[in-house]
Design an enzyme around this catalytic site. Structure first.
Site, short mmCIF file in Angstrom:
data_model
loop_
_atom_site.label_atom_id
_atom_site.label_comp_id
_atom_site.label_asym_id
_atom_site.label_seq_id
_atom_site.Cartn_x
_atom_site.Cartn_y
_atom_site.Cartn_z
N TYR A 199 -41.60 -21.16 19.54
CA TYR A 199 -40.92 -19.89 19.82
C TYR A 199 -41.88 -18.73 20.10
O TYR A 199 -41.45 -17.63 20.40
CB TYR A 199 -39.99 -19.53 18.65
CG TYR A 199 -38.84 -20.50 18.54
CD1 TYR A 199 -39.07 -21.82 18.18
CD2 TYR A 199 -37.54 -20.11 18.82
CE1 TYR A 199 -38.03 -22.73 18.10
CE2 TYR A 199 -36.50 -21.02 18.74
CZ TYR A 199 -36.75 -22.33 18.38
OH TYR A 199 -35.72 -23.22 18.31
N LYS A 235 -42.53 -34.41 12.76
CA LYS A 235 -42.53 -35.54 13.69
C LYS A 235 -44.00 -35.95 13.85
O LYS A 235 -44.52 -36.07 14.97
CB LYS A 235 -41.88 -35.10 15.02
CG LYS A 235 -41.69 -36.20 16.02
CD LYS A 235 -40.70 -37.28 15.59
CE LYS A 235 -40.68 -38.44 16.57
NZ LYS A 235 -40.01 -39.63 16.03
N ASP A 269 -36.16 -37.19 13.25
CA ASP A 269 -35.09 -38.03 13.81
C ASP A 269 -34.34 -38.77 12.70
O ASP A 269 -33.11 -38.84 12.69
CB ASP A 269 -35.64 -39.00 14.86
CG ASP A 269 -36.97 -39.64 14.48
OD1 ASP A 269 -37.55 -39.23 13.45
OD2 ASP A 269 -37.41 -40.56 15.18
N ASP A 285 -34.14 -24.95 13.61
CA ASP A 285 -33.08 -24.41 14.47
C ASP A 285 -32.05 -25.50 14.76
O ASP A 285 -30.84 -25.31 14.60
CB ASP A 285 -33.74 -23.91 15.77
CG ASP A 285 -32.79 -23.09 16.62
OD1 ASP A 285 -31.65 -22.83 16.19
OD2 ASP A 285 -33.19 -22.69 17.73
N ASP A 297 -27.97 -26.26 13.00
CA ASP A 297 -26.71 -26.33 13.75
C ASP A 297 -25.96 -27.60 13.35
O ASP A 297 -24.74 -27.59 13.18
CB ASP A 297 -26.97 -26.33 15.26
CG ASP A 297 -26.84 -24.92 15.86
OD1 ASP A 297 -27.16 -23.95 15.15
OD2 ASP A 297 -26.43 -24.79 17.03
#
Ligand code: ATP
Length: 368
Positions: free
Chosen positions: A147, A204, A237, A261, A265
């Site tokens: 970001y 990850k 994942d 982020d 959601d």
């Protein structure tokens, strides 16, 4: 490196709190007035000041953030209550970037705290899940990662176009967010009063070895300072799948800006959708910013259909942050009652509009 003694919700101060109210764009302009009504009904000792930052102002005079704006917020206010930014009339989304990311970056609001709680079984799309099964919090790094917009485009618009987007991770940034997660775990209880007991770091690092390696090393070192808190790790994942298969297993999750982020959601989906999720953007000891997880939702803006509960629960989170627990509890209890009695907007099965749902909650809060 300094290691702040953080107690994320421990600032109990008797004096009146000053809150900057920035509804912003789209449904932000509809849900924030409801949150304000509810704050006032709770009897919290606060002073509210409205700010018109957002697309309308930008389209009027090209101002995104007025000169000295962030300094004013940091100096004159205890917290900022924000709606959302994003308006189809501003194609570049420049105002949203400058206001929202500007606030997070300039005011160094490094901890994005997103509680994930299920108020009522009917709101959860998973089978056999009860409210006590979902009570975790995602601590998202808020000032780094992809970001920061580092990178660039070369040969744009040609078949040879190249685009890079750097994932920026600093030792200081990674270490402080991990430490924040452990301190949060230490100082906060679950809804049922039981202590929080584990911190799970999600990355990850099997594919993104450079940044992941830094997160792995920092997590190992910081977790060693907290022998009474269980330290776990999952790849992002696997975590996404586990969140759907068995959300009971989670307590405190710490992760980077982008994974946080996306995962929140998904987590909002477990709570009844984006309209139900609250968040705080926090730098311990400084002016912090609170905002619902949802965005400005242009397709439903201006129709009095947006769910105001995410914004209202965000307001409760802000009050709890200062130690105004009684006021926060009243608000949470009223939202719970509204959900149980179906005094809600349509997205979660009720017949009410944004205003009517907000007014119902405010009147319940007043009656307690
Ligand atoms: P951002 O990127 O700014 O977070 P977004 O484009 O991901 O925003 P939102 O603006 O949050 O997404 O909304 C996506 C959709 O979710 C909306 O169009 C709407 O259907 C639904 N939604 C979001 N917030 C609410 C809400 N408060 N009440 C009802 N529905 C909502």
């Amino acid at each position: 490196m300094d290691s702040p003694k953080i107690s994320p919700e421990n600032r109990i101060s008797p004096e009146k709190k000053r809150i900057a109210i920035i509804p912003g764009d789209g449904i932000g302009q509809e849900v924030i007035p409801q949150a304000v009504k509810v704050i006032q009904a709770s009897g919290a000792d606060v002073e509210l000041t409205d700010f018109d930052w957002g697309a309308d102002r930008y389209l009027r005079d090209q101002t995104t953030v007025p000169a000295g704006g962030f300094a004013t917020l940091a100096r004159d206010f205890d917290a900022i209550l924000v709606g959302a930014f994003g308006d189809p009339r501003v194609k570049t989304n420049i105002h949203a970037k400058e206001i929202l990311l500007g606030m997070r970056f300039t005011m160094d609001l490094y901890a994005n705290v997103r509680p994930v709680r299920l108020l009522d079984a009917a709101l959860c799309p998973l089978k056999g899940i009860e409210p006590q099964d979902i009570d975790f919090v995602v601590i998202r790094e808020n000032t780094e990662g992809v970001y920061t917009d580092a990178g660039g485009v070369f040969k744009q618009g040609t078949p040879d176009e190249i685009a890079t987007q750097e994932d920026l991770n600093t030792r200081k940034g990674v270490e402080r967010i991990i430490r924040y997660a452990f301190e949060y775990c230490r100082h906060n209880k679950k809804q049922d009063g039981s202590p929080r007991a584990k911190v799970l770091m999600c990355d990850k690092s099997n594919a993104m070895t450079h940044a992941g390696g830094l997160w792995q090393r920092a997590f190992k070192e910081v977790s060693a300072e907290y022998p009474h808190i269980a330290a776990q790790h999952m790849y992002v994942d696997a975590l996404a799948m586990q969140m759907v298969r068995d959300p009971r297993q989670f307590d405190v999750i710490v992760t980077n800006n982008m994974f946080g982020d996306i995962l929140t959601d998904l987590a909002a989906g477990l709570q009844g959708g984006l309209g139900m999720a609250a968040s705080g953007n926090i730098h311990p000891g400084k002016t912090s910013m609170f905002e619902p997880v949802h965005g400005s939702a242009p397709p439903i803006a201006g129709k009095n259909v947006a769910n105001p509960f995410g914004a209202i629960l965000t307001a409760a989170m802000m009050l709890a942050h200062w130690g105004m627990r009684r006021e926060a509890e009243k608000i949470e209890a009223a939202v719970l009652e509204a959900v149980r009695e179906k005094k809600t907007t349509q997205d979660i099965g009720g017949p009410l509009g944004t205003r009517e749902a907000g007014e119902w909650v405010a009147s319940r809060v007043l009656s307690y």
